[in-house]
Design an enzyme around this catalytic site. Sequence first.
Site, PDB file in Angstrom:
ATOM      1  N   ARG A   1      -6.997   5.731  -5.974  1.00 19.90           N
ATOM      2  CA  ARG A   1      -6.723   7.153  -6.172  1.00 19.90           C
ATOM      3  C   ARG A   1      -6.989   7.560  -7.619  1.00 19.90           C
ATOM      4  O   ARG A   1      -7.606   8.604  -7.891  1.00 19.90           O
ATOM      5  CB  ARG A   1      -5.279   7.447  -5.779  1.00 19.90           C
TER       6      ARG A   1
ATOM      7  N   THR B   1      -0.785   5.974   2.492  1.00 18.79           N
ATOM      8  CA  THR B   1      -2.028   5.251   2.786  1.00 18.79           C
ATOM      9  C   THR B   1      -1.763   4.430   4.037  1.00 18.79           C
ATOM     10  O   THR B   1      -0.705   3.808   4.169  1.00 18.79           O
ATOM     11  CB  THR B   1      -2.419   4.320   1.625  1.00 18.79           C
TER      12      THR B   1
ATOM     13  N   ILE C   1       0.869  -1.168   0.000  1.00 16.65           N
ATOM     14  CA  ILE C   1       0.000   0.000   0.000  1.00 16.65           C
ATOM     15  C   ILE C   1       0.912   1.225   0.000  1.00 16.65           C
ATOM     16  O   ILE C   1       2.053   1.156   0.454  1.00 16.65           O
ATOM     17  CB  ILE C   1      -0.988   0.019   1.195  1.00 16.65           C
ATOM     18  N   ASP C   2       0.422   2.309  -0.548  1.00 21.15           N
ATOM     19  CA  ASP C   2       1.251   3.494  -0.720  1.00 21.15           C
ATOM     20  C   ASP C   2       1.785   4.024   0.609  1.00 21.15           C
ATOM     21  O   ASP C   2       1.175   3.816   1.667  1.00 21.15           O
ATOM     22  CB  ASP C   2       0.453   4.604  -1.404  1.00 21.15           C
ATOM     23  N   LYS C   3       2.887   4.729   0.541  1.00 21.60           N
ATOM     24  CA  LYS C   3       3.494   5.331   1.726  1.00 21.60           C
ATOM     25  C   LYS C   3       2.477   6.134   2.522  1.00 21.60           C
ATOM     26  O   LYS C   3       2.388   6.008   3.755  1.00 21.60           O
ATOM     27  CB  LYS C   3       4.649   6.241   1.317  1.00 21.60           C
TER      28      LYS C   3
END
Length: 313
Positions: A245, A149, A145-147
């Site tokens: 996103r 998020t 998962i994104d930094k």
Amino acid sequence: MRDGIRETYTVNEEDVGERLDKWLTEQMQDNDWDLSRSTVQTWLKSSIVTRIPTGKIKASDQIEVNQQYVVDLPAEEPVTIVGDDLPLDIVYEDEDVVVVNKPRGLVVHPAPGHLRGTLVNALVARGIILSSLGGEMRPGVVHRIDKDTSGLVMLAKTDRAYYSLTAQLQAHTVERQYTAIVHGRMTHQNGTIEMPIARDPQDRQRMAAIAGGKQAVTHFQVIERFDRYTLVRCRLETGRTHQIRVHFAAIDHPLAGDPVYGRRHTLQIAGQALHAQTLGFEHPSTGEWRVFSSELPEDMAGLLTGLQAGRIR
């Protein structure tokens, strides 16, 4: 070029028939490699890239499901991941898997230029041994998962667990539900966003919903509406880079706080208002269905309280 890295990429059913050089370049770019297709073509002519099962390979090959390609860049010294004593919320751990509730702002795994201070570094500091599959800098990492998020992420401690979890991801059987705050008052109570996603041809650091991209499907349900924002629950059917996103930005409801795909005037939060709240999978050893949930982090919970009370508009 990044030296001293060994990474494995597996062909999903949905990618069958693509040219090997195009597919491998996209896979590596999605994992933060900054390289061109011509570089990958050069590697395919050498022993840097090999296939499992073995056999001769060339750039124009059409890939087949479950084939694995290994990128092996030797180094003078082996890569060593250093442990970092960071606060970490381990939700579940056994001999096969570890599930972590990742805070916003924490990167999942090391990468060139960012070798310290990641979730993997924190697990190493705790003496947790992860599967070597996935690459020297991504041991045991089956999804990310994104930094910016927050939420649940699973990692494999054994090779058996790695193969099982990645197979479940490829079969779209892993349950992944996210909670998000998006701009605008959404009119539909629920729906599905199905738009292919690929690298933005104008900006390789961004993804975009464009024709010719990889299939991407996001299901959503409205939880609560406010004057200028909506709280939604999202379920991923596929797992493309920045999928939620990109999808919500494409339908003109970008995530609040999103620094890449969002709006200039937005809610005050350090990153996109997105939390991976529910994670479910079949346990690699027992076959038991396991589901884990986590509460909204303080920053998102505070925004939600402010919206509900009318203090934030």
